[in-house]
Design a protein around this motif. Structure first.
Motif, PDB file in Angstrom:
ATOM      1  N   GLY A 183     -43.287  20.858  -7.872  1.00  0.00           N
ATOM      2  CA  GLY A 183     -43.651  20.284  -9.166  1.00  0.00           C
ATOM      3  C   GLY A 183     -42.818  19.031  -9.337  1.00  0.00           C
ATOM      4  O   GLY A 183     -41.979  18.710  -8.499  1.00  0.00           O
ATOM      5  N   ALA A 184     -43.041  18.304 -10.424  1.00  0.00           N
ATOM      6  CA  ALA A 184     -42.210  17.118 -10.662  1.00  0.00           C
ATOM      7  C   ALA A 184     -42.054  16.852 -12.152  1.00  0.00           C
ATOM      8  O   ALA A 184     -42.980  17.062 -12.928  1.00  0.00           O
ATOM      9  CB  ALA A 184     -42.808  15.884  -9.984  1.00  0.00           C
ATOM     10  N   PHE A 185     -40.836  16.411 -12.504  1.00  0.00           N
ATOM     11  CA  PHE A 185     -40.567  15.928 -13.859  1.00  0.00           C
ATOM     12  C   PHE A 185     -40.219  14.452 -13.732  1.00  0.00           C
ATOM     13  O   PHE A 185     -39.370  14.087 -12.910  1.00  0.00           O
ATOM     14  CB  PHE A 185     -39.395  16.691 -14.490  1.00  0.00           C
ATOM     15  CG  PHE A 185     -38.927  16.049 -15.768  1.00  0.00           C
ATOM     16  CD1 PHE A 185     -39.598  16.295 -16.958  1.00  0.00           C
ATOM     17  CD2 PHE A 185     -37.853  15.173 -15.779  1.00  0.00           C
ATOM     18  CE1 PHE A 185     -39.193  15.679 -18.135  1.00  0.00           C
ATOM     19  CE2 PHE A 185     -37.445  14.549 -16.954  1.00  0.00           C
ATOM     20  CZ  PHE A 185     -38.120  14.809 -18.139  1.00  0.00           C
ATOM     21  N   VAL A 186     -40.870  13.618 -14.527  1.00  0.00           N
ATOM     22  CA  VAL A 186     -40.579  12.185 -14.480  1.00  0.00           C
ATOM     23  C   VAL A 186     -40.349  11.682 -15.900  1.00  0.00           C
ATOM     24  O   VAL A 186     -41.163  11.944 -16.798  1.00  0.00           O
ATOM     25  CB  VAL A 186     -41.750  11.392 -13.838  1.00  0.00           C
ATOM     26  CG1 VAL A 186     -41.348   9.929 -13.634  1.00  0.00           C
ATOM     27  CG2 VAL A 186     -42.171  11.993 -12.512  1.00  0.00           C
ATOM     28  N   ALA A 187     -39.222  10.980 -16.097  1.00  0.00           N
ATOM     29  CA  ALA A 187     -38.900  10.431 -17.419  1.00  0.00           C
ATOM     30  C   ALA A 187     -39.039   8.911 -17.373  1.00  0.00           C
ATOM     31  O   ALA A 187     -38.677   8.288 -16.378  1.00  0.00           O
ATOM     32  CB  ALA A 187     -37.472  10.788 -17.808  1.00  0.00           C
ATOM     33  N   ARG A 188     -39.579   8.341 -18.450  1.00  0.00           N
ATOM     34  CA  ARG A 188     -39.744   6.887 -18.499  1.00  0.00           C
ATOM     35  C   ARG A 188     -38.385   6.180 -18.563  1.00  0.00           C
ATOM     36  O   ARG A 188     -38.199   5.109 -18.015  1.00  0.00           O
ATOM     37  CB  ARG A 188     -40.560   6.507 -19.741  1.00  0.00           C
ATOM     38  CG  ARG A 188     -40.966   5.045 -19.809  1.00  0.00           C
ATOM     39  CD  ARG A 188     -41.895   4.805 -20.981  1.00  0.00           C
ATOM     40  NE  ARG A 188     -41.187   4.928 -22.229  1.00  0.00           N
ATOM     41  CZ  ARG A 188     -40.676   3.912 -22.920  1.00  0.00           C
ATOM     42  NH1 ARG A 188     -40.824   2.690 -22.477  1.00  0.00           N
ATOM     43  NH2 ARG A 188     -40.032   4.116 -24.046  1.00  0.00           N
ATOM     44  N   ASP A 189     -37.428   6.823 -19.254  1.00  0.00           N
ATOM     45  CA  ASP A 189     -36.110   6.219 -19.454  1.00  0.00           C
ATOM     46  C   ASP A 189     -35.058   7.087 -18.770  1.00  0.00           C
ATOM     47  O   ASP A 189     -34.755   8.192 -19.225  1.00  0.00           O
ATOM     48  CB  ASP A 189     -35.837   6.135 -20.971  1.00  0.00           C
ATOM     49  CG  ASP A 189     -34.533   5.425 -21.280  1.00  0.00           C
ATOM     50  OD1 ASP A 189     -33.677   5.318 -20.373  1.00  0.00           O
ATOM     51  OD2 ASP A 189     -34.373   4.984 -22.430  1.00  0.00           O
ATOM     52  N   ARG A 190     -34.523   6.601 -17.665  1.00  0.00           N
ATOM     53  CA  ARG A 190     -33.626   7.447 -16.867  1.00  0.00           C
ATOM     54  C   ARG A 190     -32.375   7.859 -17.631  1.00  0.00           C
ATOM     55  O   ARG A 190     -31.691   8.804 -17.266  1.00  0.00           O
ATOM     56  CB  ARG A 190     -33.254   6.749 -15.553  1.00  0.00           C
ATOM     57  CG  ARG A 190     -32.521   5.450 -15.683  1.00  0.00           C
ATOM     58  CD  ARG A 190     -32.395   4.754 -14.332  1.00  0.00           C
ATOM     59  NE  ARG A 190     -31.332   5.284 -13.521  1.00  0.00           N
ATOM     60  CZ  ARG A 190     -31.514   5.826 -12.321  1.00  0.00           C
ATOM     61  NH1 ARG A 190     -32.715   5.934 -11.821  1.00  0.00           N
ATOM     62  NH2 ARG A 190     -30.510   6.269 -11.625  1.00  0.00           N
ATOM     63  N   ARG A 191     -32.059   7.155 -18.727  1.00  0.00           N
ATOM     64  CA  ARG A 191     -30.826   7.492 -19.447  1.00  0.00           C
ATOM     65  C   ARG A 191     -30.884   8.885 -20.052  1.00  0.00           C
ATOM     66  O   ARG A 191     -29.852   9.511 -20.259  1.00  0.00           O
ATOM     67  CB  ARG A 191     -30.562   6.454 -20.537  1.00  0.00           C
ATOM     68  CG  ARG A 191     -30.204   5.089 -19.985  1.00  0.00           C
ATOM     69  CD  ARG A 191     -30.096   4.075 -21.087  1.00  0.00           C
ATOM     70  NE  ARG A 191     -31.319   3.972 -21.868  1.00  0.00           N
ATOM     71  CZ  ARG A 191     -31.437   3.309 -23.007  1.00  0.00           C
ATOM     72  NH1 ARG A 191     -30.394   2.691 -23.512  1.00  0.00           N
ATOM     73  NH2 ARG A 191     -32.589   3.248 -23.643  1.00  0.00           N
ATOM     74  N   ILE A 192     -32.117   9.374 -20.351  1.00  0.00           N
ATOM     75  CA  ILE A 192     -32.157  10.710 -20.967  1.00  0.00           C
ATOM     76  C   ILE A 192     -31.740  11.782 -19.957  1.00  0.00           C
ATOM     77  O   ILE A 192     -31.392  12.889 -20.333  1.00  0.00           O
ATOM     78  CB  ILE A 192     -33.512  11.067 -21.642  1.00  0.00           C
ATOM     79  CG1 ILE A 192     -34.611  11.343 -20.627  1.00  0.00           C
ATOM     80  CG2 ILE A 192     -33.937  10.034 -22.649  1.00  0.00           C
ATOM     81  CD1 ILE A 192     -35.829  12.011 -21.263  1.00  0.00           C
ATOM     82  N   SER A 193     -31.765  11.428 -18.694  1.00  0.00           N
ATOM     83  CA  SER A 193     -31.368  12.414 -17.683  1.00  0.00           C
ATOM     84  C   SER A 193     -29.859  12.593 -17.666  1.00  0.00           C
ATOM     85  O   SER A 193     -29.351  13.689 -17.457  1.00  0.00           O
ATOM     86  CB  SER A 193     -31.836  11.967 -16.313  1.00  0.00           C
ATOM     87  OG  SER A 193     -33.185  11.607 -16.397  1.00  0.00           O
ATOM     88  N   ALA A 194     -29.143  11.501 -17.915  1.00  0.00           N
ATOM     89  CA  ALA A 194     -27.685  11.569 -17.873  1.00  0.00           C
ATOM     90  C   ALA A 194     -27.132  12.384 -19.035  1.00  0.00           C
ATOM     91  O   ALA A 194     -26.018  12.900 -18.969  1.00  0.00           O
ATOM     92  CB  ALA A 194     -27.115  10.160 -17.904  1.00  0.00           C
ATOM     93  N   LEU A 195     -27.920  12.510 -20.098  1.00  0.00           N
ATOM     94  CA  LEU A 195     -27.440  13.221 -21.282  1.00  0.00           C
ATOM     95  C   LEU A 195     -27.108  14.680 -21.011  1.00  0.00           C
ATOM     96  O   LEU A 195     -26.359  15.294 -21.742  1.00  0.00           O
ATOM     97  CB  LEU A 195     -28.552  13.215 -22.345  1.00  0.00           C
ATOM     98  CG  LEU A 195     -28.487  12.190 -23.450  1.00  0.00           C
ATOM     99  CD1 LEU A 195     -29.571  12.472 -24.458  1.00  0.00           C
ATOM    100  CD2 LEU A 195     -27.122  12.192 -24.106  1.00  0.00           C
ATOM    101  N   LEU A 196     -27.717  15.243 -19.993  1.00  0.00           N
ATOM    102  CA  LEU A 196     -27.534  16.681 -19.783  1.00  0.00           C
ATOM    103  C   LEU A 196     -26.719  16.990 -18.541  1.00  0.00           C
ATOM    104  O   LEU A 196     -26.854  18.046 -17.954  1.00  0.00           O
ATOM    105  CB  LEU A 196     -28.897  17.374 -19.728  1.00  0.00           C
ATOM    106  CG  LEU A 196     -29.531  17.502 -21.117  1.00  0.00           C
ATOM    107  CD1 LEU A 196     -30.984  17.898 -21.019  1.00  0.00           C
ATOM    108  CD2 LEU A 196     -28.770  18.506 -21.953  1.00  0.00           C
ATOM    109  N   SER A 197     -25.838  16.080 -18.195  1.00  0.00           N
ATOM    110  CA  SER A 197     -25.058  16.326 -16.990  1.00  0.00           C
ATOM    111  C   SER A 197     -24.020  17.418 -17.212  1.00  0.00           C
ATOM    112  O   SER A 197     -23.414  17.508 -18.275  1.00  0.00           O
ATOM    113  CB  SER A 197     -24.342  15.038 -16.595  1.00  0.00           C
ATOM    114  OG  SER A 197     -23.368  15.333 -15.647  1.00  0.00           O
TER     115      SER A 197
END
Ligand SMILES: Cc1ncc(COP(=O)(O)O)c(C=O)c1O
Length: 678
Positions: free
Chosen positions: A441-455
């Motif tokens: 499967g795949a998850f893709v976010a338009r704004d990569r910064r939201i990924s860093a929020l959950l580190s």
């Protein structure tokens, strides 16, 4: 250290473009394993290549398994046991659904693309673990490149100089990608509340003559929970910068600790909400949404009851009017919306929600202080975005697409795909319409910064020299710290990467394959209408919702029958003729189908009454509780459905007609006498 300059890039000599229709003959093992030799050569080649790799690591090392060991009785016994177990497994596997066959038109599965199968096997021998660069090596880079490829396919920007840059990765499937979407969008929506509380707790006086200072001094909790993604991240950054200027690294470290401790991820929903004026946040999704959304709500502690259903219209698409009413009522009750979910390819009917209407509604409401994330569940339909893309990534005009099909894409479908670039994130399943082996499967976010929020490791680095931070960066080499899963198969990434390289994600590449699936569906749709006319004096056959892509459902009601239960008995008997049974050989089945149902709870009265009336059922028959209307569901993925004379689909329509006619005569004994001749 990972550098983006070393990111995986396409093989220089590989043609960037076209895969002709005829080339698809080389794409699959085939219904009769016609490409057995090709696959065997590629698999053996992959194995040999791996063998050489091992042998060339330290060629002079001593061999631990001596040539003579092969002749020992213990060795022979273990080989025999292995062979025995594998043979038994192979026998068990013969009971699997025959997804490779064009006679299989049931669930969302089909034959597998050869590059994906061989790449999976090849990488399996190396067993890369994409939890981190150390463990996944080049396959982690391949995974992140796949994330970028999928991002570009839906219109998100990935170039290094783009102001907002996408980021995507692989998951075990659509369910986890959907959970991840809510996890991330909740984090960003509720972040400003944590920032405000930290500022208050630490008595940080952001000057009110600055925009964030003014905002923080006056913001209600409702306002804080209604900032756009960019504004929420900017607010945090500005407050950090101000604190750094005032108190240096010690002050900003203290602030960071406080913000992290006030965040919902640390507090848990109960404690977090207890300290705010807002009511429990919700997620808005159409009633047609997949059950993974309810799972996501429960899993994240948001509560199943806070998944708010929106009515669908008579095309089985989210109704924009119902969405507006729902959002207005939530705004009146000051209930924050984490996200509105649009489905691009409902599980049961393959229908597409009006993504364009959802993003337009969001833009309008943002002006009135109601913001929310927009996530698209395109687990099924995501790869259809290839049909809309030119090789240079631009959107194809609708007219040029229309000339290739009978109906596709209708204007609402085109508009929905054109609006994808404006959404926040998307779920796409390579293991569905990507013809790639599970799990992918795949998850893709338009704004990569939201990924860093959950580190899990705070992505916060303070640079003393110029008092700046690295707050929003994803350290790609530590993927496992940013996502739900830990250890994960690099062989999945190999599989998806190889397929995307052989079949580039545009209309002339991967689109060549998907075009066949749409053409097959249009053919089946038309032939079902012909069949409906031919049997109209004995039964009513309807397609309850016009297909938006390659899923076609149908219902048949014997003429004169007004009762839902009688019709359902008839439909179940019809489905029985194409159902895999544990007690019967697969070969006895002419075709394999699947079923679904239209239930009263998921359809508003006008829509369900219209379906009931078209079927000739008494009014109110779909109001009562029960299992709704039983339908046959056809998922048309196999590339050979229209090949040959007669084609598999022609044979299927003939088969369907025979079964309906037989059942009208011999079927359930409570059919009205007018149906099919008593
Ligand atoms: C629309 C939609 N979303 C999510 C899912 C869940 O995907 P998975 O089974 O890969 O977890 C499905 C599965 O069919 C689906 O159709």
């Amino acid at each position: 250290m990972y550098s983006s300059a070393r990111a995986y890039s396409p093989v220089a000599s590989a043609p960037a473009d076209a895969v002709s229709d005829a080339a698809l003959d080389a794409a699959f093992l085939g219904p009769l394993a016609e490409n057995a030799e090709l696959l065997e050569n590629l698999v053996v080649g992959a194995l040999r290549d791996h063998v050489y790799w091992r042998r060339n690591f330290h060629p002079h090392d001593a061999a631990f398994i001596s040539a003579g060991a092969r002749y020992s009785p213990e060795y022979q016994t273990l080989v025999a046991r292995t062979e025995h177990v594998l043979r038994r497994l192979a026998a068990d596997l013969k009971d699997s659904a025959p997804w490779f066959s064009p006679r299989y038109i049931g669930h969302m599965a089909s034959d597998l693309l050869i590059p994906g199968v061989v790449a999976r096997f090849l990488a399996l021998l190396y067993n890369p673990n994409n939890v981190s660069l150390d463990a996944g090596g080049p396959m982690l880079r391949a995974e992140l490149e796949v994330g970028s490829q999928l991002a570009r396919m839906v219109g998100y920007a990935t170039n290094l100089d783009a102001p907002i840059r996408a980021w995507g990765h692989l998951t075990s499937g659509g369910t986890i990608a959907n959970v991840e979407a809510i996890w991330r969008l909740r984090a960003v929506r509720l972040l400003p509340l944590a920032v405000a509380r930290a500022v208050q707790a630490l008595n940080i006086a952001v000057p009110t003559n600055s925009a964030p200072g003014h905002f923080l001094a006056n913001a209600t909790d409702w306002k804080l929970a209604n900032m756009s993604t960019s504004d929420a991240l900017a607010l945090r950054r500005i407050v950090y910068e101000y604190t750094a200027q005032q108190g240096g690294s010690t002050a900003v470290a203290e602030l960071h600790k406080a913000v992290e401790s006030f965040r919902v991820e640390n507090q848990g929903m109960a404690d977090f909400l207890a300290e705010t004026d807002i009511s429990a946040p919700v997620v808005v999704a159409p009633y047609s949404a997949h059950y993974s959304w309810s799972k996501a709500m429960k899993l994240l502690g948001l509560g199943g009851k806070h998944l708010i259903g929106v009515d669908v219209d008579d095309h089985m698409r989210m109704s924009p009017t119902a969405l507006r009413e729902c959002l207005s009522s939530l705004a009146e009750r000051q209930t924050p919306v984490i996200a509105t979910i649009g489905v691009l390819g409902t599980t049961e009917f393959g229908t597409f929600d009006p993504i364009n209407e959802i993003v337009a509604e969001r833009a309008k409401r943002a002006l009135n202080g109601q913001a929310f994330g927009v996530h698209v569940d395109a687990a099924w339909g995501g790869y259809l975005a290839t049909l809309f893309r030119n090789p240079d990534g631009s959107m194809r005009p609708r007219d040029s697409l229309r000339s290739e099909y009978r109906y596709f894409p209708t204007s609402p479908v085109y508009e929905a795909f054109a609006a994808l670039a404006e959404t926040d994130s998307i779920t796409i399943d390579p293991h569905k319409l990507g013809f790639i082996p599970y799990p992918a499967g795949a998850f893709v976010a338009r704004d990569r910064r939201i990924s860093a929020l959950l580190s899990e490791a705070a992505p916060y680095v303070f640079d003393k020299a110029d008092a700046t931070f690295t707050l929003d960066e994803v350290r790609d080499e530590d993927l496992g710290r940013y996502i739900i899963e830990g250890s994960k198969p690099g062989s999945s990434a190999a599989s998806v990467y190889a397929v995307h390289e052989v079949f580039p994600l545009h209309a002339a590449g991967f689109g060549t394959l998907l075009r066949r699936t749409i053409l097959a569906s249009e053919w089946l749709h038309d032939q079902l209408l012909v069949l409906a006319a031919e049997i109209a004096d004995r039964a009513t056959l309807i397609i309850p919702f016009e297909p938006d892509c390659n899923v076609v459902c149908l219902a048949v009601n014997p003429l004169g029958n007004r009762k839902r239960v009688v019709m359902n008995r008839f439909m179940r008997a019809l489905f029985d003729t194409m159902r895999i049974r544990p007690d019967a050989p697969l070969q006895l089945l002419e075709f394999v189908g699947s079923y679904t149902s239209i239930s009263a709870e998921r359809l508003k009265p006008a829509v369900r009454n219209s379906v009931a009336a078209r079927l000739g059922l008494a009014s109110g028959e779909l109001d009562s509780n029960g299992d709704g209307i039983f339908l046959l569901r056809h998922t048309l993925m196999n590339p050979w459905l229209l090949a040959g004379d007669p084609s598999p689909l022609e044979m299927y329509v003939r088969f369907l007609r025979e079964q309906v006619e037989t059942l009208l005569v011999e079927g359930p004994d409570d059919l009205p006498s007018g149906a099919g001749g008593s």
